[in-house]
Scaffold this motif. Structure first.
Motif, PDB file in Angstrom:
ATOM      1  N   ILE A 139       0.832  -1.206   0.000  1.00 31.70           N
ATOM      2  CA  ILE A 139       0.000   0.000   0.000  1.00 31.70           C
ATOM      3  C   ILE A 139       0.867   1.258   0.000  1.00 31.70           C
ATOM      4  N   LEU A 140       1.897   1.276   0.867  1.00 26.82           N
ATOM      5  CA  LEU A 140       2.782   2.439   0.927  1.00 26.82           C
ATOM      6  C   LEU A 140       3.519   2.643  -0.406  1.00 26.82           C
ATOM      7  N   SER A 141       3.971   1.541  -0.999  1.00 22.58           N
ATOM      8  CA  SER A 141       4.705   1.642  -2.269  1.00 22.58           C
ATOM      9  C   SER A 141       3.794   2.127  -3.382  1.00 22.58           C
ATOM     10  N   LEU A 142       2.558   1.695  -3.376  1.00 21.54           N
ATOM     11  CA  LEU A 142       1.591   2.147  -4.375  1.00 21.54           C
ATOM     12  C   LEU A 142       1.353   3.651  -4.252  1.00 21.54           C
ATOM     13  N   MET A 143       1.281   4.129  -3.023  1.00 24.90           N
ATOM     14  CA  MET A 143       1.100   5.568  -2.801  1.00 24.90           C
ATOM     15  C   MET A 143       2.317   6.353  -3.297  1.00 24.90           C
ATOM     16  N   VAL A 144       3.512   5.828  -3.009  1.00 25.26           N
ATOM     17  CA  VAL A 144       4.741   6.513  -3.428  1.00 25.26           C
ATOM     18  C   VAL A 144       4.810   6.605  -4.950  1.00 25.26           C
ATOM     19  N   VAL A 145       4.564   5.490  -5.625  1.00 27.09           N
ATOM     20  CA  VAL A 145       4.647   5.467  -7.091  1.00 27.09           C
ATOM     21  C   VAL A 145       3.560   6.345  -7.705  1.00 27.09           C
ATOM     22  N   SER A 146       2.400   6.367  -7.091  1.00 26.87           N
ATOM     23  CA  SER A 146       1.313   7.218  -7.607  1.00 26.87           C
ATOM     24  C   SER A 146       1.707   8.684  -7.558  1.00 26.87           C
ATOM     25  N   VAL A 147       2.288   9.103  -6.426  1.00 24.13           N
ATOM     26  CA  VAL A 147       2.721  10.503  -6.312  1.00 24.13           C
ATOM     27  C   VAL A 147       3.800  10.807  -7.347  1.00 24.13           C
TER      28      VAL A 147
ATOM     29  N   ASP B  75      10.530   6.835 -24.226  1.00 19.60           N
ATOM     30  CA  ASP B  75       9.210   6.194 -24.207  1.00 19.60           C
ATOM     31  C   ASP B  75       9.269   4.858 -23.469  1.00 19.60           C
ATOM     32  N   HIS B  76      10.368   4.142 -23.670  1.00 17.30           N
ATOM     33  CA  HIS B  76      10.514   2.831 -23.003  1.00 17.30           C
ATOM     34  C   HIS B  76      10.509   2.995 -21.475  1.00 17.30           C
ATOM     35  N   PHE B  77      11.215   4.018 -20.974  1.00 18.60           N
ATOM     36  CA  PHE B  77      11.260   4.221 -19.526  1.00 18.60           C
ATOM     37  C   PHE B  77       9.898   4.648 -18.996  1.00 18.60           C
ATOM     38  N   ILE B  78       9.199   5.505 -19.756  1.00 17.51           N
ATOM     39  CA  ILE B  78       7.880   5.951 -19.303  1.00 17.51           C
ATOM     40  C   ILE B  78       6.938   4.762 -19.163  1.00 17.51           C
ATOM     41  N   GLN B  79       7.078   3.752 -20.035  1.00 19.66           N
ATOM     42  CA  GLN B  79       6.205   2.580 -19.986  1.00 19.66           C
ATOM     43  C   GLN B  79       6.555   1.620 -18.849  1.00 19.66           C
ATOM     44  N   VAL B  80       7.850   1.414 -18.589  1.00 17.82           N
ATOM     45  CA  VAL B  80       8.244   0.388 -17.620  1.00 17.82           C
ATOM     46  C   VAL B  80       8.831   0.966 -16.325  1.00 17.82           C
ATOM     47  N   GLY B  81       9.095   2.296 -16.341  1.00 16.70           N
ATOM     48  CA  GLY B  81       9.766   2.886 -15.183  1.00 16.70           C
ATOM     49  C   GLY B  81       8.970   2.770 -13.901  1.00 16.70           C
ATOM     50  N   TRP B  82       7.632   2.902 -13.976  1.00 17.22           N
ATOM     51  CA  TRP B  82       6.817   2.830 -12.758  1.00 17.22           C
ATOM     52  C   TRP B  82       6.932   1.460 -12.094  1.00 17.22           C
ATOM     53  N   ARG B  83       7.153   0.403 -12.917  1.00 17.61           N
ATOM     54  CA  ARG B  83       7.317  -0.925 -12.334  1.00 17.61           C
ATOM     55  C   ARG B  83       8.617  -0.999 -11.527  1.00 17.61           C
ATOM     56  N   LEU B  84       9.671  -0.404 -12.106  1.00 20.23           N
ATOM     57  CA  LEU B  84      10.941  -0.372 -11.397  1.00 20.23           C
ATOM     58  C   LEU B  84      10.828   0.455 -10.115  1.00 20.23           C
ATOM     59  N   HIS B  85      10.132   1.595 -10.241  1.00 18.36           N
ATOM     60  CA  HIS B  85       9.928   2.434  -9.061  1.00 18.36           C
ATOM     61  C   HIS B  85       9.167   1.664  -7.970  1.00 18.36           C
ATOM     62  N   PHE B  86       8.133   0.970  -8.400  1.00 18.85           N
ATOM     63  CA  PHE B  86       7.324   0.227  -7.418  1.00 18.85           C
ATOM     64  C   PHE B  86       8.167  -0.855  -6.734  1.00 18.85           C
ATOM     65  N   LEU B  87       9.001  -1.556  -7.515  1.00 19.57           N
ATOM     66  CA  LEU B  87       9.841  -2.610  -6.934  1.00 19.57           C
ATOM     67  C   LEU B  87      10.804  -2.030  -5.892  1.00 19.57           C
ATOM     68  N   VAL B  88      11.446  -0.900  -6.240  1.00 18.32           N
ATOM     69  CA  VAL B  88      12.369  -0.262  -5.300  1.00 18.32           C
ATOM     70  C   VAL B  88      11.620   0.188  -4.048  1.00 18.32           C
ATOM     71  N   ALA B  89      10.467   0.849  -4.244  1.00 21.77           N
ATOM     72  CA  ALA B  89       9.688   1.335  -3.101  1.00 21.77           C
ATOM     73  C   ALA B  89       9.217   0.174  -2.223  1.00 21.77           C
ATOM     74  N   PHE B  90       8.782  -0.900  -2.859  1.00 25.46           N
ATOM     75  CA  PHE B  90       8.289  -2.053  -2.094  1.00 25.46           C
ATOM     76  C   PHE B  90       9.413  -2.689  -1.271  1.00 25.46           C
ATOM     77  N   LEU B  91      10.593  -2.837  -1.882  1.00 22.85           N
ATOM     78  CA  LEU B  91      11.720  -3.416  -1.151  1.00 22.85           C
ATOM     79  C   LEU B  91      12.128  -2.533   0.029  1.00 22.85           C
ATOM     80  N   VAL B  92      12.177  -1.214  -0.202  1.00 22.07           N
ATOM     81  CA  VAL B  92      12.582  -0.296   0.872  1.00 22.07           C
ATOM     82  C   VAL B  92      11.546  -0.287   1.990  1.00 22.07           C
ATOM     83  N   ASN B  93      10.269  -0.165   1.631  1.00 23.88           N
ATOM     84  CA  ASN B  93       9.216  -0.120   2.647  1.00 23.88           C
ATOM     85  C   ASN B  93       9.110  -1.426   3.427  1.00 23.88           C
TER      86      ASN B  93
END
Length: 337
Positions: free
Chosen positions: A76-84, A99-117
């Motif tokens: 939940i916390l990671s979803l909030m972080v990536v949404s912001v 364009d490639h990063f815009i499509q897949v970057g949020w997944r990478l962001h979510f993975l990093v946020a989830f691991l940290v949280n």
């Protein structure tokens, strides 16, 4: 504690920002200023969520299904972080990202946020539990210490009335026949009791100070028994400087006098000796006994109280040794130094 936590989060945020910016630059060929900006836009909200997670675990600690609970909260916390980051901040500089990063970057962001949280939640949970356990052990130790001190005080207070009643009975017996002796005994008793009040129950005293109080006690007993009470003391210089719990010897000497004098009209010789051996003070009290004086068998409270006090003070059960034969009774105390 709070200051250290904030410093730790700040240092971790700086390191994570630099590492993540370098990773984005290498993987997605984003120019460094924008990879750094992208990293900051993720790490900023992530630091806030991590602090919220750490604070939350100080109040809420799941007892069951801990792993699942941590994963759900981390999600939940990671979803909030990536949404912001992805919906509010990133659109500002989208034109500088591939364009490639815009499509897949949020997944990478979510993975990093989830691991940290998730890591932060796990560490916080176990850290708070360790802190609670340490505090519990500290409170338990403090409660044990208070109970020990209360029991020591109770033992002291049990001994004083026992001795006082005996002395008052003796004074009462002397008033009619020997009023001068009665007044002398009252004076000695008052001096002894004033000395016991001044002594701190919790602090050891020197053996020489203990003997000053014991001499006051013996003066009282000599008023009662006169020439019949003969006490020999042998104390070496090192023993006199050693430490001892206050008023430890009085109940033992009271027992020695009781069992030595109460069954006979003859003079009785008591021996009190003290010497230093290695890291211990050895004290011996010897008195004669009449094996036929069965009526003098007591409850053993004086000896038991000394054994208990030494155990509570030093945590050892082998500090009192008793030897007895047909004519002599000897108590040996071993006081750690």
């Amino acid at each position: 504690m709070k200051k250290n936590l904030n410093i730790t989060i700040a240092i971790g945020g700086v390191l994570l920002t630099a590492l993540y910016a370098f990773t984005l630059q290498k993987l997605f060929e984003i120019e460094f200023p924008f990879s750094l900006l992208e990293s900051l836009s993720l790490v900023g909200p992530l630091a806030i969520s991590a602090k919220i997670a750490l604070a939350a675990m100080g109040y809420f600690r799941p007892s069951d299904f801990r792993a699942i609970t941590i994963l759900i909260i981390g999600f939940i916390l990671s979803l909030m972080v990536v949404s912001v980051q992805h919906l509010i901040v990133q659109p500002i500089y989208d034109e500088h990202l591939s364009d490639h990063f815009i499509q897949v970057g949020w997944r990478l962001h979510f993975l990093v946020a989830f691991l940290v949280n998730s890591s932060g939640l796990t560490i916080s949970l176990f850290w708070n539990e360790l802190r609670d356990q340490t505090a519990y052990m500290s409170r338990r130790k403090e409660a044990h210490e208070l109970n020990r001190e209360a029991e020591l005080l109770m033992l002291r207070h049990q001994l004083q009335p026992h001795f006082l009643f005996n002395s008052l009975n003796s004074i009462n017996a002397l008033i009619g026949q020997k009023p001068e002796k009665a007044r002398e005994m009252i004076h000695q008793l008052g001096t002894f009791l004033r000395g016991t009040i001044r002594i701190d129950d919790q602090k050891p005293i020197s053996f020489s100070t203990e003997m000053e109080q014991i001499q006051l006690y013996l003066n009282i007993e000599k008023v009662r028994f006169g020439h019949r009470l003969d006490i020999e003391t042998t104390i070496d210089d090192e023993a006199a400087k050693s430490s001892i719990p206050p008023l430890l010897l009085q109940p033992l000497l009271e027992n020695a006098i009781k069992f030595g004098l109460y069954g006979t009209s003859e003079a009785v010789h008591l021996v009190l000796s003290a010497r230093k051996e290695m890291n211990s003070l050895l004290i011996e009290i010897t008195n004669p006994i009449d094996e036929d004086a069965e009526s003098l068998i007591g409850t053993g409270f004086g000896l038991q109280s000394v054994q208990r006090r030494l155990y509570l003070t030093y945590g050892q059960n082998d500090l009192v040794k008793v030897q007895q034969d047909d004519q002599l009774f000897k108590v040996t105390l071993k006081i750690p130094q």
